[in-house]
Design an enzyme around this catalytic site. Structure first.
Site, PDB file in Angstrom:
ATOM      1  N   GLU A   1       0.817  -1.211   0.000  1.00  0.00           N
ATOM      2  CA  GLU A   1       0.000   0.000   0.000  1.00  0.00           C
ATOM      3  C   GLU A   1       0.849   1.259   0.000  1.00  0.00           C
ATOM      4  O   GLU A   1       0.479   2.276  -0.579  1.00  0.00           O
ATOM      5  CB  GLU A   1      -0.935  -0.029   1.222  1.00  0.00           C
ATOM      6  CG  GLU A   1      -2.170   0.831   1.105  1.00  0.00           C
ATOM      7  CD  GLU A   1      -1.905   2.283   1.364  1.00  0.00           C
ATOM      8  OE1 GLU A   1      -2.747   3.103   0.990  1.00  0.00           O
ATOM      9  OE2 GLU A   1      -0.850   2.626   1.940  1.00  0.00           O
TER      10      GLU A   1
ATOM     11  N   THR B   1      -3.639  10.434  -2.092  1.00  0.00           N
ATOM     12  CA  THR B   1      -3.225  10.377  -0.685  1.00  0.00           C
ATOM     13  C   THR B   1      -1.830  10.975  -0.503  1.00  0.00           C
ATOM     14  O   THR B   1      -1.582  11.717   0.451  1.00  0.00           O
ATOM     15  CB  THR B   1      -3.258   8.916  -0.186  1.00  0.00           C
ATOM     16  OG1 THR B   1      -4.589   8.444  -0.315  1.00  0.00           O
ATOM     17  CG2 THR B   1      -2.845   8.798   1.264  1.00  0.00           C
TER      18      THR B   1
END
Ligand code: HSE
Length: 310
Positions: free
Chosen positions: A132, A185
């Site tokens: 991730e 993000t």
């Protein structure tokens, strides 16, 4: 040993108001599907990606799903093991719904199953977190942990990673409004201030304790009171047009707390029934509709299960 597997991993809501990088939970839908087929030549290859609008990389060192698998294989003794990977994106990318975490978890969880659970839960978690991190540019586990374990997960520490699983109130519903704008993000993390005033930190400690207590007691009023954010929401609200109007609309429609999901643009709100969850969704959507931005609403209970083999 099975040679093939197909895994569904769900979307997750991280931060949950008072828990920046600390707490997240899994919802039933949407989610991603990853199919794996073992090879015996040590090669890892992405054969196909669908549902991503052509934006996700096929390079295995750049894709969240394969970075997690590479990390796992680095620690596996048989170097002849390789895998063909197919990724079916069933949720929007850069949406604040933990899309990269879902792909990474589905891939690593599936790979570990094909290797007869050679690795422990914590090892699988660490590989998926590594996967991730390619997308977010940083290590944070508040999407990966709830995606892997289901329910609510609290990250007590990162070094080494220590995850505390929390109970799921039966009557807790979540409304998620996704507006079709992209928030990366990686970029959104740059907006977070590096230091937190003691006064604000104190409020956070109080709120996170209250959230945990509310989850244990299935007390939605406590949970709602704890959804306050001094870290992410003030820094990122401006990225989401009319964020505070949407939040107020959700609260007026009966939400027990509302905030940004992860780094946004998705916004989540808690409620105690499906009817109220839908009402909240319509109230939130009405505000965004005025701006002509496309939206998707997800109404879901909390997913207690984690990834599913399908
Ligand atoms: N806790 C992370 C952040 C979640 O807010 O940057 C990103 O999905």
């Amino acid at each position: 040993m099975n040679k093939k597997i197909k895994v569904f991993a769900s979307a997750t809501i991280s931060n949950v108001g008072c828990g920046f990088d600390t707490i997240g939970f899994a919802i039933d839908k949407p989610g991603d599907i990853v199919s794996l087929s073992l090879r015996n030549d040590g090669i890892v290859k992405i054969k196909k990606i669908t549902g991503d609008g052509g934006v996700l990389p096929y390079e295995i060192e750049k894709n969240t799903a394969t970075v997690g698998i590479l990390e796992l294989l680095k620690n596996y003794p048989n170097k002849n093991i390789g895998v063909d990977v197919e990724i079916i994106k069933k949720m929007p990318i850069a949406s604040g719904l933990g899309s990269s975490a879902a792909s990474s978890v589905a891939a690593v969880f599936g790979m570990n199953k094909l290797l007869n659970n050679y690795f422990s839960e914590t090892e699988v978690l660490n590989f998926a977190v590594k996967g991730e991190s390619i997308a977010s540019g940083d290590i944070h586990a508040d999407n990966v942990a709830p995606c892997l374990f289901g329910g609510f997960a609290l990250i007590r520490d990162y070094n080494p990673i220590d995850v505390i699983k929390l109970p799921v109130p039966q009557n807790l519903y979540c409304t998620v409004l996704y507006s079709q704008i992209v928030i990366e993000t990686k970029q959104a993390r740059k907006l977070i201030k590096k230091n937190l005033q003691l006064k604000k930190a104190r409020k956070h400690f109080g709120n996170i304790g209250t959230l945990v207590s509310g989850l244990y007691e299935s007390d939605l009023s406590k949970i709602g009171r704890s959804i306050e954010d001094e870290i992410s929401e003030p820094a990122r609200a401006a990225l989401i047009p009319n964020f505070y109007d949407i939040k107020n609309a959700a609260l007026s429609a009966g939400a027990y707390g509302c905030s940004i999901s992860g780094s946004g643009p998705s916004i989540f709100a808690f409620s105690d029934s499906e009817i109220t969850a839908k009402k909240i969704g319509s109230a939130m959507k009405k505000i965004v509709d005025k701006n002509g931005i496309k939206t998707t609403l997800y109404i879901s209970k909390i997913n207690p299960q984690g990834p599913k083999i399908i």
